[in-house]
Design an enzyme around this catalytic site. Structure first.
Site, PDB file in Angstrom:
ATOM      1  N   ASP A 174       1.020  -1.363  -0.042  1.00 31.33           N
ATOM      2  CA  ASP A 174      -0.043  -0.242  -0.103  1.00 31.33           C
ATOM      3  C   ASP A 174       1.029   1.168  -0.124  1.00 31.33           C
ATOM      4  OD1 ASP A 174      -2.470   1.365   0.068  1.00 31.33           O
ATOM      5  OD2 ASP A 174      -2.600  -0.174   1.441  1.00 31.33           O
ATOM      6  N   GLU A 231      -1.531   1.980  -4.919  1.00 27.66           N
ATOM      7  CA  GLU A 231      -0.952   2.995  -5.293  1.00 27.66           C
ATOM      8  C   GLU A 231      -1.706   4.314  -5.583  1.00 27.66           C
ATOM      9  OE1 GLU A 231       1.292   6.350  -7.457  1.00 27.66           O
ATOM     10  OE2 GLU A 231      -0.801   5.022  -7.899  1.00 27.66           O
ATOM     11  N   ASP A 240     -10.348   3.798  -3.724  1.00 33.25           N
ATOM     12  CA  ASP A 240     -10.660   2.746  -2.839  1.00 33.25           C
ATOM     13  C   ASP A 240     -12.317   1.700  -3.618  1.00 33.25           C
ATOM     14  OD1 ASP A 240      -8.937   2.286  -1.722  1.00 33.25           O
ATOM     15  OD2 ASP A 240      -9.633   2.107   0.613  1.00 33.25           O
TER      16      ASP A 240
HETATM   17  C1  GLA Z   1      -5.993   1.324   1.203  1.00 33.84           C
HETATM   18  C2  GLA Z   1      -6.203   0.313   0.863  1.00 33.84           C
HETATM   19  C3  GLA Z   1      -6.848  -0.567   1.033  1.00 33.84           C
HETATM   20  C4  GLA Z   1      -6.935  -0.960   1.973  1.00 33.84           C
HETATM   21  C5  GLA Z   1      -6.568   0.051   3.665  1.00 33.84           C
HETATM   22  C6  GLA Z   1      -6.266  -1.304   4.676  1.00 33.84           C
HETATM   23  O1  GLA Z   1      -7.372   1.964   1.411  1.00 33.84           O
HETATM   24  O2  GLA Z   1      -6.403   1.177  -0.857  1.00 33.84           O
HETATM   25  O3  GLA Z   1      -7.338  -1.041  -0.576  1.00 33.84           O
HETATM   26  O4  GLA Z   1      -5.405  -2.227   1.563  1.00 33.84           O
HETATM   27  O5  GLA Z   1      -5.405   0.643   2.645  1.00 33.84           O
HETATM   28  O6  GLA Z   1      -6.494   0.174   5.944  1.00 33.84           O
END
Ligand code: GLA
Length: 391
Positions: free
Chosen positions: A151, A184, A207
């Protein structure tokens, strides 16, 4: 050793060695990775019990047979570093340790994945890998990890390309083949460099939310993410995939028809199919979406061509994916709230119009007949029809 035994061993090793080599040589993620990840449904509520149960459920539900392979623990499995800098799993939720858990997942015939972050801390403020990349990679390899999602939180002024190249080099140095999932969020356009740094998949957006379309511009529903895939299709291919984020199928925020559209679109996009729901407790219609063999075969086609939008007329869209056998997978997407009649010509698929082609409805598992020039179908509101067109 008697001569005959020596000869037998020599012959056997000649037979076995090429097979072993072939297994080692098989490129990682030659088709889009399929699996399950804890984040979308469980967030930080992860534990070894949950992961074991999910591995069991993946086998029992038939998902493993349908092609799902990786069980990935997302954020929150880690709590600290010990005085030597080794990453420490949460002793309350993972009392048996990560190696034992990986062994369990492997014993079910599945592969095991884990999560870290290129920065000082993960997004949930657990220790990140910054400054510990080689140490962490060695630990993952010692635990028999097969997949790392990496991440991008708390990375300050770090350079994304350099950070992902560093962790890939660290993983390679262990000698264990480990899939690298670059998370990313598309900020530094990872489709431009993800393959070069040895990433096997890269998130293209922020997300996903468990909704058809977001009502506010700060969040991304399923269709908002879909729109952001338009134009980057040619960067995907065997071993390196655009990742429009994990599936929300079965998490409750969309209708069954909407989830079927979500799964159709992710399949035609050659997206990684990482389920994000509770596999222990799936409604039959959700199970049937996630395990549809004909739809999954479109996603897993060995040519590895990502589907693209070839037609957009307001709320109506046609998406097409070229298949290795020369046929085309087609998704007719109706984003409207009313039923629509939708059609497409052979030319939009790249076929001459005089060609006769068979059309099959993949969700209904039904051959619809032979057609010339064009095809049309009625598509329900907020829904998709998925077809295979074969001359
Ligand atoms: C980010 C990522 C998610 C998840 C969270 C975990 O937001 O994009 O897919 O892995 O972190 O904290």
């Amino acid at each position: 050793m008697p001569l005959r035994a020596k000869i037998l061993i020599a012959v056997l090793s000649l037979l076995v060695a090429p097979a072993l080599l072939a297994a080692q040589d098989k490129p990682l993620a030659s088709t889009p990775p399929m699996g399950w990840n804890s984040w979308n449904k469980f967030g930080c509520n992860v534990s070894e019990d949950l992961v074991r149960q999910m591995a069991d459920a993946m086998v029992k539900s038939g998902m493993k047979d349908a092609g799902y392979q990786y069980i990935v623990i997302d954020d929150c499995w880690q709590v600290d570093r010990d005085p030597s800098g080794n990453i420490v799993p949460d002793p309350k939720s993972f009392p048996s340790g990560i190696k034992a858990l990986a062994d369990y997942v492997h014993s079910r015939g599945l592969k095991f994945g884990i999560y870290s972050d290129a920065g000082s801390m993960t997004c949930a403020k657990r220790p990140g890998s910054l400054g510990h990349e080689y140490q962490d990679a060695l630990k993952y390899a010692a635990w028999d990890v097969d997949y790392l999602k990496y991440d991008w939180c708390n990375t300050s002024t770090q350079d994304a390309q350099a950070a992902y190249a560093l962790i890939r080099n660290a993983l390679n140095a262990t000698g264990r083949p480990i899939v690298l999932s670059i998370c990313e969020w598309g900020t530094a356009k990872p489709w431009l460099w993800g393959k070069t740094v040895g990433g096997n998949l890269w998130r293209t957006t922020g997300d996903i939310r468990d909704q058809w379309e977001s009502k506010d511009k700060h969040h991304l529903g399923m269709l908002d993410i879909l729109d952001l895939q338009d134009g980057i299709e040619s960067y995907a291919g065997p071993g390196h995939w655009n990742d429009p984020d994990m599936l929300e199928v079965g998490n409750g925020g969309m209708t069954t028809e909407e989830y079927r559209a979500h799964f159709s679109l992710w399949s035609i996009l050659a997206a990684p199919l990482i389920a994000g729901n509770d596999l222990r407790d799936m409604k039959p219609e959700i199970h049937d979406i996630l395990t549809n063999k004909e739809v999954i075969a479109v996603n897993q086609d060995p040519l590895g061509s990502e589907g693209r939008r070839v037609l957009k007329d307001g709320d109506l869209e046609v998406w097409v994916k070229q298949m290795q056998d020369g046929s085309r997978a087609v998704v007719l997407l109706n984003r409207a709230v009313t039923e629509k009649e939708m059609g497409f010509s052979w030319e939009t698929l790249g076929y001459p119009s005089h060609v006769t082609a068979s059309v099959r409805d993949l969700w209904r598992s039904r051959d619809l007949g032979q057609f010339k020039q064009k095809f049309s179908a009625t598509v329900s509101p907020h829904s998709a029809v998925m077809l295979k067109v074969a001359p």
